[in-house]
Enzyme design. Structure first.
Site, PDB file in Angstrom:
ATOM      1  N   LEU A  97     -11.285  -4.421 -28.994  1.00 49.60           N
ATOM      2  CA  LEU A  97     -11.524  -3.782 -27.696  1.00 49.60           C
ATOM      3  C   LEU A  97     -10.350  -3.949 -26.738  1.00 49.60           C
ATOM      4  O   LEU A  97     -10.541  -4.112 -25.525  1.00 49.60           O
ATOM      5  CB  LEU A  97     -12.832  -4.273 -27.061  1.00 49.60           C
ATOM      6  CG  LEU A  97     -14.105  -3.887 -27.819  1.00 49.60           C
ATOM      7  CD1 LEU A  97     -15.331  -4.317 -27.029  1.00 49.60           C
ATOM      8  CD2 LEU A  97     -14.180  -2.378 -28.081  1.00 49.60           C
ATOM      9  N   LEU A 150     -27.916  -1.454 -27.674  1.00 50.48           N
ATOM     10  CA  LEU A 150     -27.488  -1.791 -26.315  1.00 50.48           C
ATOM     11  C   LEU A 150     -27.342  -0.516 -25.473  1.00 50.48           C
ATOM     12  O   LEU A 150     -27.708  -0.497 -24.293  1.00 50.48           O
ATOM     13  CB  LEU A 150     -26.169  -2.586 -26.349  1.00 50.48           C
ATOM     14  CG  LEU A 150     -25.607  -2.994 -24.984  1.00 50.48           C
ATOM     15  CD1 LEU A 150     -26.618  -3.785 -24.154  1.00 50.48           C
ATOM     16  CD2 LEU A 150     -24.323  -3.825 -25.142  1.00 50.48           C
ATOM     17  N   ARG A 159     -10.171   3.829 -22.140  1.00 51.04           N
ATOM     18  CA  ARG A 159     -10.268   2.367 -22.089  1.00 51.04           C
ATOM     19  C   ARG A 159      -9.285   1.830 -21.054  1.00 51.04           C
ATOM     20  O   ARG A 159      -9.602   0.928 -20.277  1.00 51.04           O
ATOM     21  CB  ARG A 159      -9.870   1.743 -23.427  1.00 51.04           C
ATOM     22  CG  ARG A 159     -10.948   1.635 -24.448  1.00 51.04           C
ATOM     23  CD  ARG A 159     -10.415   0.858 -25.651  1.00 51.04           C
ATOM     24  NE  ARG A 159     -11.412   0.834 -26.727  1.00 51.04           N
ATOM     25  CZ  ARG A 159     -11.236   0.219 -27.891  1.00 51.04           C
ATOM     26  NH1 ARG A 159     -10.099  -0.404 -28.141  1.00 51.04           N
ATOM     27  NH2 ARG A 159     -12.189   0.242 -28.801  1.00 51.04           N
ATOM     28  N   ALA A 219     -23.200   5.612 -36.754  1.00 54.22           N
ATOM     29  CA  ALA A 219     -22.919   4.513 -37.679  1.00 54.22           C
ATOM     30  C   ALA A 219     -23.818   4.653 -38.892  1.00 54.22           C
ATOM     31  O   ALA A 219     -24.864   5.304 -38.831  1.00 54.22           O
ATOM     32  CB  ALA A 219     -23.198   3.172 -37.003  1.00 54.22           C
ATOM     33  N   HIS A 222       0.843  -1.184   0.000  1.00 54.03           N
ATOM     34  CA  HIS A 222       0.000   0.000   0.000  1.00 54.03           C
ATOM     35  C   HIS A 222       0.885   1.243   0.000  1.00 54.03           C
ATOM     36  O   HIS A 222       2.068   1.192   0.342  1.00 54.03           O
ATOM     37  CB  HIS A 222      -0.914  -0.010   1.217  1.00 54.03           C
ATOM     38  CG  HIS A 222      -2.043  -1.004   1.089  1.00 54.03           C
ATOM     39  ND1 HIS A 222      -3.020  -1.147   2.037  1.00 54.03           N
ATOM     40  CD2 HIS A 222      -2.330  -1.887   0.096  1.00 54.03           C
ATOM     41  CE1 HIS A 222      -3.882  -2.083   1.638  1.00 54.03           C
ATOM     42  NE2 HIS A 222      -3.476  -2.545   0.469  1.00 54.03           N
ATOM     43  N   ALA A 240     -26.531   3.193 -41.643  1.00 55.92           N
ATOM     44  CA  ALA A 240     -27.765   2.457 -41.350  1.00 55.92           C
ATOM     45  C   ALA A 240     -27.498   0.964 -41.151  1.00 55.92           C
ATOM     46  O   ALA A 240     -28.163   0.289 -40.374  1.00 55.92           O
ATOM     47  CB  ALA A 240     -28.781   2.680 -42.464  1.00 55.92           C
ATOM     48  N   GLY A 287     -23.335  -0.304 -29.652  1.00 49.72           N
ATOM     49  CA  GLY A 287     -24.182   0.365 -30.628  1.00 49.72           C
ATOM     50  C   GLY A 287     -25.403   0.992 -29.964  1.00 49.72           C
ATOM     51  O   GLY A 287     -25.600   0.872 -28.755  1.00 49.72           O
ATOM     52  N   GLU A 309       1.079   3.743   1.919  1.00 46.62           N
ATOM     53  CA  GLU A 309       1.663   4.093   3.219  1.00 46.62           C
ATOM     54  C   GLU A 309       2.933   3.294   3.477  1.00 46.62           C
ATOM     55  O   GLU A 309       3.906   3.810   4.042  1.00 46.62           O
ATOM     56  CB  GLU A 309       0.682   3.763   4.357  1.00 46.62           C
ATOM     57  CG  GLU A 309      -0.667   4.453   4.293  1.00 46.62           C
ATOM     58  CD  GLU A 309      -1.707   3.653   3.526  1.00 46.62           C
ATOM     59  OE1 GLU A 309      -1.401   3.193   2.404  1.00 46.62           O
ATOM     60  OE2 GLU A 309      -2.829   3.509   4.043  1.00 46.62           O
TER      61      GLU A 309
HETATM   62  C1  AOF Z   1      -4.836  -0.231  -1.673  1.00 53.08           C
HETATM   63  N1  AOF Z   1      -3.746   0.581  -1.678  1.00 53.08           N
HETATM   64  O1  AOF Z   1      -2.465   2.106  -0.777  1.00 53.08           O
HETATM   65  C2  AOF Z   1      -4.447   1.479   0.340  1.00 53.08           C
HETATM   66  C3  AOF Z   1      -5.608   0.629   0.336  1.00 53.08           C
HETATM   67  O2  AOF Z   1      -6.022  -6.585  -0.245  1.00 53.08           O
HETATM   68  P1  AOF Z   1      -5.224  -5.432   0.230  1.00 53.08           P
HETATM   69  O3  AOF Z   1      -4.413  -5.723   1.436  1.00 53.08           O
HETATM   70  O4  AOF Z   1      -4.393  -4.810  -0.884  1.00 53.08           O
HETATM   71  O5  AOF Z   1      -6.256  -4.295   0.703  1.00 53.08           O
HETATM   72  C4  AOF Z   1      -7.020  -3.564  -0.201  1.00 53.08           C
HETATM   73  C5  AOF Z   1      -7.878  -2.570   0.542  1.00 53.08           C
HETATM   74  O6  AOF Z   1      -7.110  -1.742   1.402  1.00 53.08           O
HETATM   75  C6  AOF Z   1      -8.581  -1.615  -0.408  1.00 53.08           C
HETATM   76  O7  AOF Z   1      -9.802  -2.149  -0.834  1.00 53.08           O
HETATM   77  C7  AOF Z   1      -8.780  -0.368   0.439  1.00 53.08           C
HETATM   78  O8  AOF Z   1     -10.000  -0.483   1.152  1.00 53.08           O
HETATM   79  C8  AOF Z   1      -7.635  -0.402   1.458  1.00 53.08           C
HETATM   80  N2  AOF Z   1      -6.564   0.633   1.289  1.00 53.08           N
HETATM   81  N3  AOF Z   1      -5.727  -0.197  -0.702  1.00 53.08           N
HETATM   82  O9  AOF Z   1      -5.011  -0.993  -2.596  1.00 53.08           O
HETATM   83  C9  AOF Z   1      -3.511   1.420  -0.722  1.00 53.08           C
HETATM   84  N4  AOF Z   1      -4.201   2.318   1.340  1.00 53.08           N
HETATM   85 ZN    ZN Z   2      -3.260  -0.357   3.775  1.00 57.75          ZN
END
Ligand code: AOF
Ligand code: ZN
Length: 344
Positions: A198, A282, A178, A156, A45, A158, A279, A47
């Site tokens: 796609l 949908l 995308r 598009a 993450h 016809a 299209g 942090e």
């Molecule tokens: C993230 N990145 O920097 C922060 C998140 O499965 P995990 O351990 O990667 O946890 C995912 C969850 O952690 C995510 O759904 C979100 O709620 C929280 N914070 N997630 O992917 C990050 N800080």
């Molecule tokens: Zn985290």
């Protein structure tokens, strides 16, 4: 500092899925002592990266984050614990975590004596993770419908042929949208008429979004180009095998694909942002069934006339008050074309 955290978070634009895009800045006074962003699910993450960079300088620091620190053991351990262990003094989050399984890291920090605040640049933070927020709070993806049309709203001929209405810059811009999506959806009509792949080709990315076809009777030809690179989900209203695709049956009382159910199913599979390139038929069904959140419309300065196909097939418009009303979120020139983002 929060703007910087959001900028860092944006680096995960194309890769963080199904996780949110998260950035983190660690500050001692006016000095940045650590920065991080979340690249992909399973990886550290934001942090963790920022605290790792700061090392001993994390003690007494302030953390700026666009999302409340997590409080759970997911694919990785709780960031709230790590923040406590590093003796951080204050944490400022743009928004609380809408994921009930990971939320309340802020409350946990506050209970342990760390100053916790949230709400700074919250609107921007929510925009950045609009799909994650939608999936967590509504159980469905954020659905963005891309339409390329002439100035008179024709998409598009016809007979359904529609490739290359807009210019190369718009095409490339379309590929960027995308690329940020978790999945790209089309219908059997477009598969038959255009045989699209796609995939994301105009820009460099390390993953390809999932491809999704709405095809009630499983009529996608086995040699359709969309099947070439695998990773295809086909929603049908009857069970039938198709090599190269996983077929999921969700049927509504009319015997067609149940579109709201399909969105639920996609959310369950971690789809945050769903990009639709289909299209007018949908498109119309999706709009009528309340399955669209946003339009991404490219307008080419040309006219095709009213025998050509329109953007969205709607019926029962017998009073002007019944028209679907949108709000314009942005308006830009892209090459010779115009790009409009509008929300329902
Ligand atoms: C993230 N990145 O920097 C922060 C998140 O499965 P995990 O351990 O990667 O946890 C995912 C969850 O952690 C995510 O759904 C979100 O709620 C929280 N914070 N997630 O992917 C990050 N800080
Ligand atoms: Zn985290």
């Amino acid at each position: 500092m929060m703007a910087r955290a959001l900028e860092l978070a944006g680096r995960g634009m194309y890769t963080a899925t199904p996780n949110p895009r998260v950035g983190c800045v660690l500050v001692q006074g006016e000095t940045v002592v650590g920065e991080g962003w979340h690249e992909k699910a399973g990886g550290p993450h934001a942090e963790v990266v920022a605290l790792g960079q700061a090392g001993a300088q994390a003690a007494g620091a302030t953390v700026y984050l666009n999302l409340e620190p997590c409080n759970h053991h997911g694919r990785t351990p709780p960031c709230a614990d790590l923040i406590l262990g590093n003796k951080v003094r204050r944490v400022v989050a743009a928004m609380l975590d809408p994921n009930p399984q990971a939320a309340h890291g802020g409350a946990r920090l506050a209970a342990a004596g760390v100053a916790f605040e949230h709400g700074l640049m919250e609107a921007e933070a929510r925009e950045l993770n609009i799909g994650f927020f939608s999936r967590m709070t509504r159980g469905r993806p954020w659905v963005r419908m891309k339409i390329a049309a002439t100035l008179d709203g024709r998409t598009a001929l016809a007979d359904g042929r529609s490739q290359w209405i807009t210019g190369p810059e718009a095409r490339q811009d379309g590929h960027r949208w995308r690329a940020r999506a978790c999945a790209i959806l089309t219908g059997i009509g477009t598969v038959k008429a255009d045989d699209p792949r796609l995939t994301v080709r105009e820009i460099e990315i390390s993953r390809q979004p999932l491809r999704v076809i709405v095809d009630s009777r499983v009529e996608t030809p086995p040699n359709a180009r969309i099947l070439e690179s695998g990773n295809v989900l086909l929603f049908a209203s009857q069970k039938k095998e198709l090599k190269g695709a996983e077929v999921v049956v969700v049927t509504n009382p009319g015997g067609k694909v149940d579109l709201p159910k399909m969105l639920e199913e996609l959310a369950a599979r971690g789809i945050n942002e769903l990009h639709v390139e289909a299209g007018f038929r949908l498109n119309g069904s999706l709009v009528r069934e309340g399955c669209v959140d946003e339009f991404l419309i490219y307008l080419n300065p040309s006219l095709l006339g009213d025998e050509a196909q329109g953007m969205v097939k709607l019926s029962g418009m017998d009073a002007l008050e019944k028209r679907a009303r949108l709000k314009i979120a942005s308006l830009d020139r892209v090459g010779d074309d115009i790009r409009i983002v509008a929300r329902l």
